[in-house]
Design a protein around this motif. Structure first.
Motif, PDB file in Angstrom:
ATOM      1  N   LEU A  72       0.765  -1.164   0.219  1.00  0.00           N
ATOM      2  CA  LEU A  72      -0.110  -0.015   0.101  1.00  0.00           C
ATOM      3  C   LEU A  72       0.848   1.194   0.029  1.00  0.00           C
ATOM      4  CD1 LEU A  72      -2.774  -1.465   0.019  1.00  0.00           C
ATOM      5  CD2 LEU A  72      -3.461   0.178   2.030  1.00  0.00           C
ATOM      6  N   MET A  73       2.040   1.403   0.835  1.00  0.00           N
ATOM      7  CA  MET A  73       2.747   2.372   0.762  1.00  0.00           C
ATOM      8  C   MET A  73       3.247   2.880  -0.491  1.00  0.00           C
ATOM      9  SD  MET A  73       4.527   2.249   4.721  1.00  0.00           S
ATOM     10  CE  MET A  73       5.474   0.655   4.434  1.00  0.00           C
ATOM     11  N   LYS A  74       3.724   1.707  -1.282  1.00  0.00           N
ATOM     12  CA  LYS A  74       4.545   1.820  -2.447  1.00  0.00           C
ATOM     13  C   LYS A  74       3.735   1.950  -3.730  1.00  0.00           C
ATOM     14  CE  LYS A  74       8.286  -0.753  -0.854  1.00  0.00           C
ATOM     15  NZ  LYS A  74       9.335  -2.330  -1.247  1.00  0.00           N
ATOM     16  N   THR A  75       2.579   1.706  -3.741  1.00  0.00           N
ATOM     17  CA  THR A  75       1.582   1.557  -4.706  1.00  0.00           C
ATOM     18  C   THR A  75       0.522   2.977  -4.437  1.00  0.00           C
ATOM     19  OG1 THR A  75       0.016   0.202  -3.762  1.00  0.00           O
ATOM     20  CG2 THR A  75       1.703  -0.511  -5.534  1.00  0.00           C
ATOM     21  N   LYS A  76       0.265   3.329  -3.337  1.00  0.00           N
ATOM     22  CA  LYS A  76      -0.520   4.518  -2.972  1.00  0.00           C
ATOM     23  C   LYS A  76       0.139   5.865  -2.688  1.00  0.00           C
ATOM     24  CE  LYS A  76      -4.346   1.744  -3.623  1.00  0.00           C
ATOM     25  NZ  LYS A  76      -4.911   1.631  -4.621  1.00  0.00           N
ATOM     26  N   SER A  77       1.448   5.590  -2.465  1.00  0.00           N
ATOM     27  CA  SER A  77       2.202   6.857  -1.910  1.00  0.00           C
ATOM     28  C   SER A  77       1.844   7.167  -0.558  1.00  0.00           C
ATOM     29  CB  SER A  77       2.474   7.810  -3.084  1.00  0.00           C
ATOM     30  OG  SER A  77       3.064   7.185  -4.069  1.00  0.00           O
ATOM     31  N   ILE A  78       1.601   6.271   0.374  1.00  0.00           N
ATOM     32  CA  ILE A  78       1.114   6.834   1.491  1.00  0.00           C
ATOM     33  C   ILE A  78       1.892   6.279   2.845  1.00  0.00           C
ATOM     34  CG2 ILE A  78      -1.341   6.877   1.087  1.00  0.00           C
ATOM     35  CD1 ILE A  78      -1.760   4.050   2.333  1.00  0.00           C
ATOM     36  N   GLY A  79       2.068   6.815   3.847  1.00  0.00           N
ATOM     37  CA  GLY A  79       2.819   6.521   4.930  1.00  0.00           C
ATOM     38  C   GLY A  79       2.387   5.200   5.549  1.00  0.00           C
ATOM     39  N   PHE A  80       3.275   4.672   6.511  1.00  0.00           N
ATOM     40  CA  PHE A  80       3.000   3.537   7.290  1.00  0.00           C
ATOM     41  C   PHE A  80       1.698   3.628   8.127  1.00  0.00           C
ATOM     42  CE2 PHE A  80       3.539   0.665  11.007  1.00  0.00           C
ATOM     43  CZ  PHE A  80       3.677  -0.589  10.197  1.00  0.00           C
ATOM     44  N   GLY A  81       1.467   4.716   8.626  1.00  0.00           N
ATOM     45  CA  GLY A  81       0.321   5.000   9.743  1.00  0.00           C
ATOM     46  C   GLY A  81      -0.683   4.974   8.823  1.00  0.00           C
ATOM     47  N   GLU A  82      -1.014   5.456   7.733  1.00  0.00           N
ATOM     48  CA  GLU A  82      -1.962   5.603   6.787  1.00  0.00           C
ATOM     49  C   GLU A  82      -2.482   4.102   6.357  1.00  0.00           C
ATOM     50  OE1 GLU A  82      -2.143   8.483   3.892  1.00  0.00           O
ATOM     51  OE2 GLU A  82      -3.975   7.909   3.256  1.00  0.00           O
ATOM     52  N   ALA A  83      -1.323   3.404   5.805  1.00  0.00           N
ATOM     53  CA  ALA A  83      -1.525   2.005   5.549  1.00  0.00           C
ATOM     54  C   ALA A  83      -2.060   1.029   6.436  1.00  0.00           C
ATOM     55  CB  ALA A  83       0.012   1.453   5.149  1.00  0.00           C
TER      56      ALA A  83
END
Length: 595
Positions: A72-83
């Motif tokens: 999720l972090m790599k494909t959605k460009s989000i941080g760990f917390g949001e993932a």
């Protein structure tokens, strides 16, 4: 602040990697893995693989590798917390709220686990001590090999052992008492081992941590044959499944799992080579347990003892879980012959014999039909009439409206075959309006749907609680404190509840209470009987079962009430940011996390 490992592990256990990745990448099954085109690089030939068993993805063209959080972090460009928050919501878990309470609870859990590690290790060794040869002989005679005994970390607790004195050197009295492993003797003031003279079966959570035990007496005794750990802060019987931590590793190979009754059944079947076997942990199979099982296996097979009590138990489970089935999540039943249990059957017929028996499994609606029909005299019109009503009632309990329609149709067609004379009349050439029968089959389903479609989940829960309270006043007396704390959403439900609580508190007799209820609450009683499935579920239940049911409903009501309050407060905060409302919102969410 870091998320606790247990919280992250729980998310990973609830969500398959293919389930998360499959929303972005079109995957195809290939053996134990899935393959697809890389989401990290343009390619024409698939080089991207997903392995659910090992819980990772790997891209050979780009070298990217990781778990569901990484994806999720790599494909959605989000941080760990949001993932973590996104996947927790997808897994049906509450958002994690960090607080001092959480830190202290995590520390308590670490200590709790360490005590169980020490206890398990010590008494696993005791099983192989020359002083306890009779305990080891008992297991060997049951057909278990040393490898299986060690795999399950089975142990033996000798009578009046002194291991408590060893543990008290490392842990406090309070820490040890919270595990439920020991209880205090009122006369001597000393702590007694709960599992004295018993073979112990470690009960593990999904991540493989031992958090409770089942114990089996090995000699003839007046004591109960089996006992289980009492419920603790970290062990809730209604949430636990014995051996699911091991069985879940087979989910990439099969969508079936065998549910048996006892610890020995699980160990014996597992040792034969059938690894996808589990048991409910010392309680009747609950809604929470079956939903947890469905996270890993779509088609569980319930296989209880073949004697009368085992089949009655299977029937009760079928009626209780029938409302929850849908086109994805099914339940099957397999009948053990001649009063045998799975342990007996494995010994006599071996692995292949049991696998062949399981091929004859019945889907839940067929099992219910055949079991109920076997209990009636088909030549007695009164019994057939009652049977038809019960079968229809059960059909109406199915929550999936589309499936309900087709199951009801199937039952109605079978009912016609029980009355061949009535059916044959409809085949005469002069029968008018032949097509009309096509529209009659679903008429009852339509009426029921119209009656229930406006009822919310919390209203159904309130009806269920009221039904139990009205029909089991002695159990209601025990729950007065919990019931008085509930605030029913519907005013009429709250009024009836308060009348019963006040009457029971005043010591009113049953006849007096019924008289008060009949005076002004007939309409709501009819609504409860029409719209609640609980009358089906409570049939043939013991007092203990009913008490467990009302506890579940009370807990569900608390959760639903808090969710409604949270929803209301969040809406209020959107319109007007108010500090008091915000603090109340945080308090409610923390409470939900704790529960």
């Amino acid at each position: 602040m870091k998320y606790p490992k247990e919280y992250l592990d729980e998310i990973k256990l609830r969500l398959k990697v293919s389930q998360v990745v499959g929303k972005t990448v079109q995957l195809k099954k290939r053996g134990k893995e899935f393959i697809g085109l890389s989401p990290f690089k343009n390619e024409k030939s698939p080089s991207f693989t997903v392995n659910d068993e090992k819980e990772f993805y790997h891209c050979f063209s780009s070298g990217e590798h990781g778990n569901i959080f990484d994806f999720l972090m790599k494909t959605k460009s989000i941080g760990f917390g949001e993932a973590v928050r996104t996947l927790a919501a997808e897994a049906g878990m509450q958002p994690y709220r960090f607080s001092n309470f959480d830190k202290k609870k995590d520390l308590r859990f670490q200590t709790y686990k360490n005590i169980f590690i020490d206890y398990t290790s010590h008494f696993s060794n005791q099983l192989f001590s020359s002083n306890n040869q009779d305990a080891l002989d008992y297991l060997l005679k049951r057909g278990l090999k040393k490898e299986t005994i060690e795999d399950f970390q089975l142990g033996f607790v000798p009578w009046k052992n002194n291991f408590y004195e060893e543990l008290i050197k490392k842990y406090s009295e309070e820490e040890l008492s919270l595990t439920g492993l020991y209880y205090k003797n009122d006369k001597t003031g000393k702590y007694v081992d709960r599992f004295n003279s018993r073979v112990i079966f470690p009960v593990n959570n999904l991540t493989g941590d031992t958090i409770a035990f089942g114990g089996r007496i090995i000699r003839e005794s007046k004591l109960a044959k089996y006992i289980n750990s009492p419920e603790t802060e970290f062990y809730k019987k209604g949430n636990m499944i014995f051996n699911l931590d091991k069985a879940k590793d087979t989910r990439s190979e099969t969508n079936e799992v065998l549910i048996v009754e006892g610890y020995m059944d699980v160990v014996s079947v597992y040792a034969s080579g059938i690894k996808n076997v589990i048991a409910n942990s010392g309680t009747a199979l609950t809604e929470r347990q079956i939903n947890l099982i469905w996270k890993f296996f779509e088609s569980p097979i319930i296989c209880l003892d073949g004697d009368e009590s085992g089949q009655k138990a299977a029937s009760r489970i079928a009626e209780k879980l029938f409302p929850l089935i849908n086109e994805k999540n099914k339940i099957y039943f397999s009948i053990m012959p001649d009063g045998k249990d799975p342990d007996d059957y494995i010994k006599e017929s071996g692995k292949n014999g049991l696998l062949n028996l399981l091929k004859k499994k019945e889907i839940i609606q067929s099992y219910i039909w055949n079991y109920q029909l076997s209990k009636i005299d088909q030549n007695n019109p009164y019994e057939i009439s009652k049977f038809e009503k019960e079968i229809k009632k059960l059909s109406y309990t199915i929550q999936d409206e589309i499936l309900k329609k087709y199951v009801l149709e199937d039952f109605l067609e079978k009912i016609k075959k029980l009355t061949p004379i009535q059916s044959s009349k409809q085949n005469y050439k002069y029968f008018p309006f032949k097509k009309k029968k096509d529209f009659q089959i679903l008429k009852e389903t339509k009426i029921l749907y119209q009656k229930r479609k406006d009822l919310s989940k919390i209203q159904i829960i309130e009806f269920s609680i009221l039904y139990i309270v009205l029909n089991y006043l002695e159990i209601a007396k025990k729950k007065l404190e919990e019931l008085s704390k509930l605030e029913f959403l519907a005013e009429k439900n709250e009024s009836l509840k308060n009348l019963i609580i006040t009457s029971l508190t005043d010591g009113s007799e049953k006849e007096v209470i019924n008289s008060k209820i009949n005076t002004g609450y007939n309409k709501i009683i009819d609504e409860i009987n029409e719209n609640s499935n609980i009358q089906i579920i409570t049939k043939n239940k013991t007092e203990s079962d009913i008490e467990e049911l009302i506890d579940e409903f009370i807990q569900d009501h608390k959760e639903q009430s808090n969710l409604k309050k949270i929803e209301s407060l969040e809406q209020k905060l959107i319109n007007n940011l108010d500090e008091n409302s915000y603090l109340e919102l945080i308090k409610l969410k923390s409470q939900l996390n704790r529960e």
